[in-house]
Design an enzyme around this catalytic site. Sequence first.
Site, PDB file in Angstrom:
ATOM      1  CE  LYS A 103      22.876  74.206  12.655  1.00 48.40           C
ATOM      2  NZ  LYS A 103      21.666  73.395  12.446  1.00 48.40           N
ATOM      3  CE1 TYR A 154      44.780  76.331  39.341  1.00 51.09           C
ATOM      4  CE2 TYR A 154      43.973  76.120  37.092  1.00 51.09           C
ATOM      5  CZ  TYR A 154      44.435  76.905  38.139  1.00 51.09           C
ATOM      6  OH  TYR A 154      44.556  78.255  37.962  1.00 51.09           O
TER       7      TYR A 154
HETATM    8  C1  LIG Z   1      21.822  72.408  11.418  1.00 55.12           C
HETATM    9  C2  LIG Z   1      20.731  72.054  10.512  1.00 55.12           C
HETATM   10  C3  LIG Z   1      20.999  71.378   9.305  1.00 55.12           C
HETATM   11  C4  LIG Z   1      22.367  70.864   8.920  1.00 55.12           C
HETATM   12  O1  LIG Z   1      22.614  69.646   9.593  1.00 55.12           O
HETATM   13  P1  LIG Z   1      23.979  68.837   9.321  1.00 55.12           P
HETATM   14  O2  LIG Z   1      23.766  67.575  10.059  1.00 55.12           O
HETATM   15  O3  LIG Z   1      25.062  69.664   9.927  1.00 55.12           O
HETATM   16  O4  LIG Z   1      24.126  68.690   7.873  1.00 55.12           O
HETATM   17  C5  LIG Z   1      19.926  71.175   8.447  1.00 55.12           C
HETATM   18  N1  LIG Z   1      18.684  71.580   8.761  1.00 55.12           N
HETATM   19  C6  LIG Z   1      18.400  72.218   9.933  1.00 55.12           C
HETATM   20  C7  LIG Z   1      17.010  72.635  10.213  1.00 55.12           C
HETATM   21  C8  LIG Z   1      19.411  72.466  10.840  1.00 55.12           C
HETATM   22  O5  LIG Z   1      19.118  73.081  11.986  1.00 55.12           O
END
Ligand SMILES: *Cc1c(COP(=O)(O)O)cnc(C)c1O
Length: 384
Positions: free
Chosen positions: A41, A276
């Site tokens: 993701k 800045y």
């Molecule tokens: C993002 C996510 C993961 C992965 O988590 P990590 O800590 O990056 O391993 C697993 N399950 C769900 C539902 C997630 O949203």
Amino acid sequence: MADDFFAPTQWIELDPSALAHNARVFRSALAPTTRLLGVVKANAYGHGLEVVAPEIAKHVDWLGVHSATEARALREIGTALPILVMGYVPPVDLRDLDSGIHLLVSSPTALKWVADYRDRSGVSLPVHIKVDTGAKRQGVPEGAIGDMARTAGRYRLEVVGVATHFANIEDTLEHQFARTQLERFQHAVAEATSVLGVEPPFIHAACSAASLLFRQTDFTLVRVGISLYGHWPSRETKLSWILEHGRGGVELQPVLSWRAQVGQLQPVGKGESVGYGRTWTALRDTVLAVIPVGYADGYPRALGNRSRVAIRGCAAPVVGRVCMNIMMADVTDIPGVEIGDRVTLLGADGGATVTAEDLAALCGSINYEVLARLSPEIPRRLAS
Ligand SMILES: *Cc1c(COP(=O)(O)O)cnc(C)c1O
């Protein structure tokens, strides 16, 4: 990069061997029957979906995304693996999904949408029921799992999974709440199994931290994100691991390096201010490297006057405010810096290393956020 005439102003390098190594860390610990899902993701945690997902696909059995849009993007780049969509999918997002794309559903409404979509399109998307065991985020309450399973049955949907997510497993050395969640999950799985008449093949709860720390959270599928990219979920997770197993066991290798070119060298006289708001003043005659990277690229503005970059194998302090597309680093003590020299914003350069954890600690965030906010516009390439 001074010898590479057409080098981009900034780029992200991805190390496939580090990825393979990290995948092996998990694979070698999992039971042979447990599937490994790589979470991609948020543009593969900022690494760049198009470039890194095909590499990840070589090492995992499943890919996990937040949105249906990301699932379609994976299909467009030719990924044949089963995909789990973990976020909210309204009807508009169901279009063009194939039956290898599984949905994590958190409400009877979502079940009805999947059934309606099947009736309209003929495509039956497999569902995994998400049960909330204490994160109070997604999922049906534990007590509603039986009703969900019955509703899915009425709609003639294929329930192939039951899942949950831990609330604080990476935030603490004290894992009582995680154990409570695990127990609630086990009850929910038993309830779903009794309603469905058979245990669904995909039972999953573990993220990186859970799978690193608690083998009993693996079930038949683990959802690994951050650690596949070579990062510990938190200091607490690493400490918990060390307390349990001692030092020197798991070595994760960061996959990503972020580089840029020095765009200009700027002399600053003693007493003159920089940038800045004039937040930094030279205490001596100084040379700055002006770097064509800023907060629009994902370099946190909060790091002005705080972080370092690496140039010619040496650390150079970032001075003045980080601007939208430009930042400055003090290279007075690094001999021979030239326009076009390679700057390392994240990653290793000779003896100098900048980690996502360093940057996150300096701006009150976490490595996940530093990585996930890297602009998708930055070109990505596999390191050779
Ligand atoms: C993002 C996510 C993961 C992965 O988590 P990590 O800590 O990056 O391993 C697993 N399950 C769900 C539902 C997630 O949203």
